[in-house]
Design a protein around this motif. Structure first.
Motif, PDB file in Angstrom:
ATOM      1  N   UNK A  40       0.657  -1.202   0.077  1.00 53.53           N
ATOM      2  CA  UNK A  40       0.030  -0.016   0.047  1.00 53.53           C
ATOM      3  C   UNK A  40       0.721   1.233  -0.038  1.00 53.53           C
ATOM      4  N   UNK A  41       2.055   1.342   0.183  1.00 58.67           N
ATOM      5  CA  UNK A  41       2.942   2.444   0.142  1.00 58.67           C
ATOM      6  C   UNK A  41       3.981   2.862  -1.035  1.00 58.67           C
ATOM      7  N   UNK A  42       3.419   1.776  -2.082  1.00 63.67           N
ATOM      8  CA  UNK A  42       4.132   1.790  -3.395  1.00 63.67           C
ATOM      9  C   UNK A  42       3.937   3.255  -4.201  1.00 63.67           C
ATOM     10  N   UNK A  43       5.086   4.146  -4.427  1.00 64.87           N
ATOM     11  CA  UNK A  43       4.848   5.224  -5.004  1.00 64.87           C
ATOM     12  C   UNK A  43       5.397   5.137  -6.620  1.00 64.87           C
ATOM     13  N   UNK A  44       5.324   4.242  -7.161  1.00 63.47           N
ATOM     14  CA  UNK A  44       6.124   4.162  -8.597  1.00 63.47           C
ATOM     15  C   UNK A  44       5.130   4.567  -9.578  1.00 63.47           C
ATOM     16  N   UNK A  45       3.812   4.846  -9.383  1.00 65.96           N
ATOM     17  CA  UNK A  45       2.991   5.117 -10.517  1.00 65.96           C
ATOM     18  C   UNK A  45       2.480   6.533 -10.407  1.00 65.96           C
ATOM     19  N   UNK A  46       1.302   6.801 -10.705  1.00 61.43           N
ATOM     20  CA  UNK A  46       0.497   7.936 -11.085  1.00 61.43           C
ATOM     21  C   UNK A  46       0.890   8.935  -9.520  1.00 61.43           C
ATOM     22  N   UNK A  48       0.116  10.875  -6.623  1.00 58.16           N
ATOM     23  CA  UNK A  48      -1.146  11.126  -5.675  1.00 58.16           C
ATOM     24  C   UNK A  48      -1.660   9.560  -5.519  1.00 58.16           C
ATOM     25  N   UNK A  49      -1.246   8.909  -6.319  1.00 59.26           N
ATOM     26  CA  UNK A  49      -1.920   7.289  -6.168  1.00 59.26           C
ATOM     27  C   UNK A  49      -1.043   6.431  -5.550  1.00 59.26           C
ATOM     28  N   UNK A  50      -1.052   5.789  -4.514  1.00 56.24           N
ATOM     29  CA  UNK A  50      -0.210   5.007  -3.633  1.00 56.24           C
ATOM     30  C   UNK A  50      -0.757   3.715  -3.941  1.00 56.24           C
ATOM     31  N   UNK A  51       0.116   2.687  -3.789  1.00 54.17           N
ATOM     32  CA  UNK A  51      -0.187   1.255  -3.645  1.00 54.17           C
ATOM     33  C   UNK A  51      -0.207   0.337  -4.883  1.00 54.17           C
ATOM     34  N   UNK A  52       0.166  -0.918  -4.661  1.00 55.60           N
ATOM     35  CA  UNK A  52      -0.147  -1.882  -5.780  1.00 55.60           C
ATOM     36  C   UNK A  52      -0.558  -3.176  -5.178  1.00 55.60           C
ATOM     37  N   UNK A  53      -1.116  -3.982  -5.786  1.00 51.29           N
ATOM     38  CA  UNK A  53      -1.344  -5.366  -5.591  1.00 51.29           C
ATOM     39  C   UNK A  53      -0.631  -6.132  -6.579  1.00 51.29           C
ATOM     40  N   UNK A  54      -0.093  -7.639  -6.120  1.00 47.78           N
ATOM     41  CA  UNK A  54       0.378  -8.435  -7.033  1.00 47.78           C
ATOM     42  C   UNK A  54      -0.413  -9.655  -6.723  1.00 47.78           C
ATOM     43  N   UNK A  55       0.026 -10.815  -7.704  1.00 49.33           N
ATOM     44  CA  UNK A  55      -0.295 -12.168  -7.436  1.00 49.33           C
ATOM     45  C   UNK A  55       1.069 -12.508  -7.706  1.00 49.33           C
ATOM     46  N   UNK A  56       1.514 -13.482  -7.119  1.00 49.13           N
ATOM     47  CA  UNK A  56       2.666 -14.175  -7.144  1.00 49.13           C
ATOM     48  C   UNK A  56       2.492 -15.429  -7.407  1.00 49.13           C
ATOM     49  N   UNK A  57       3.289 -16.135  -8.319  1.00 54.25           N
ATOM     50  CA  UNK A  57       3.257 -17.601  -8.361  1.00 54.25           C
ATOM     51  C   UNK A  57       3.687 -18.343  -7.407  1.00 54.25           C
ATOM     52  N   UNK A  58       3.027 -19.481  -6.788  1.00 57.89           N
ATOM     53  CA  UNK A  58       3.411 -20.169  -5.499  1.00 57.89           C
ATOM     54  C   UNK A  58       4.396 -21.283  -5.920  1.00 57.89           C
ATOM     55  N   UNK A  59       4.664 -21.505  -7.133  1.00 55.09           N
ATOM     56  CA  UNK A  59       5.736 -22.391  -7.704  1.00 55.09           C
ATOM     57  C   UNK A  59       7.059 -21.807  -8.050  1.00 55.09           C
ATOM     58  N   UNK A  60       7.038 -20.600  -8.412  1.00 52.85           N
ATOM     59  CA  UNK A  60       8.434 -19.854  -8.687  1.00 52.85           C
ATOM     60  C   UNK A  60       8.578 -18.318  -8.222  1.00 52.85           C
ATOM     61  N   UNK A  61       7.422 -18.027  -7.504  1.00 49.68           N
ATOM     62  CA  UNK A  61       7.705 -16.679  -6.741  1.00 49.68           C
ATOM     63  C   UNK A  61       7.553 -15.585  -7.980  1.00 49.68           C
ATOM     64  N   UNK A  62       7.382 -15.676  -9.321  1.00 42.19           N
ATOM     65  CA  UNK A  62       7.240 -14.819 -10.382  1.00 42.19           C
ATOM     66  C   UNK A  62       6.037 -14.051 -10.133  1.00 42.19           C
ATOM     67  N   UNK A  63       6.057 -12.582 -10.416  1.00 42.85           N
ATOM     68  CA  UNK A  63       4.771 -11.844 -10.584  1.00 42.85           C
ATOM     69  C   UNK A  63       4.048 -12.487 -11.662  1.00 42.85           C
ATOM     70  N   UNK A  64       2.548 -12.727 -11.370  1.00 43.74           N
ATOM     71  CA  UNK A  64       1.819 -13.258 -12.328  1.00 43.74           C
ATOM     72  C   UNK A  64       0.945 -12.134 -13.018  1.00 43.74           C
ATOM     73  N   UNK A  65       0.493 -11.256 -11.789  1.00 41.06           N
ATOM     74  CA  UNK A  65      -0.436  -9.890 -12.193  1.00 41.06           C
ATOM     75  C   UNK A  65       0.337  -8.801 -11.378  1.00 41.06           C
TER      76      UNK A  65
END
Length: 133
Positions: A40-46, A48-65
């Motif tokens: 919720x404190x990610x500041x990489x995007x627009x 005034x907009x904070x935060x990012x959510x991810x889905x990570x693979x349980x098999x590899x740890x790679x970001x899926x979304x």
């Protein structure tokens, strides 16, 4: 065994990755449960907009979304995250992510597709009131 499987990494700096997390079910259909994680404190995007959510693979740890804050100036994406099961009955588990609003800004609760990452449903409520937590 207690052995480390992988390390998850969010954006640079203090992004709060892992502030919220939940079992996502098998989002990518590979037979291994995945993780939905909020930063919720990610500041990489627009501005005034904070935060990012991810889905990570349980098999590899790679970001899926990866879903940055989308709806609000002064909103915080990833304030709450949860596995939702297969909401649309397409064979892929889906997830729910809250983008919390502050002041006069609406709060959004979105259900994202495990199949393609698109928004399946979006609910909103006026400003911060605990909706979606």
């Amino acid at each position: 065994s207690g052995a480390k499987l992988f390390t998850l990494k969010g954006g640079p700096g203090e992004d709060g990755l892992g502030t919220t997390l939940d079992a996502a079910g098998d989002v990518d259909g590979d037979g291994t449960p995945d993780l939905v994680v909020g930063a919720p404190a990610d500041q990489r995007y627009l501005p005034g907009r904070l935060g990012t959510a991810w889905v990570f693979s349980g098999k590899t740890g790679a970001a899926l979304y990866e879903w940055p804050a989308a709806g609000n100036l002064n909103g915080t994406q990833g304030w709450a995250v949860a596995g939702a099961g297969d909401v649309n009955l397409d064979g892929y588990d889906d997830v729910v992510v809250t983008e919390e609003g502050y002041g006069q800004v609406d709060t959004y609760v979105r259900t994202y597709s495990g199949f393609d990452g698109s928004v399946l449903r979006e609910l909103s409520a006026p400003h911060w009131n605990g909706f979606g937590l």
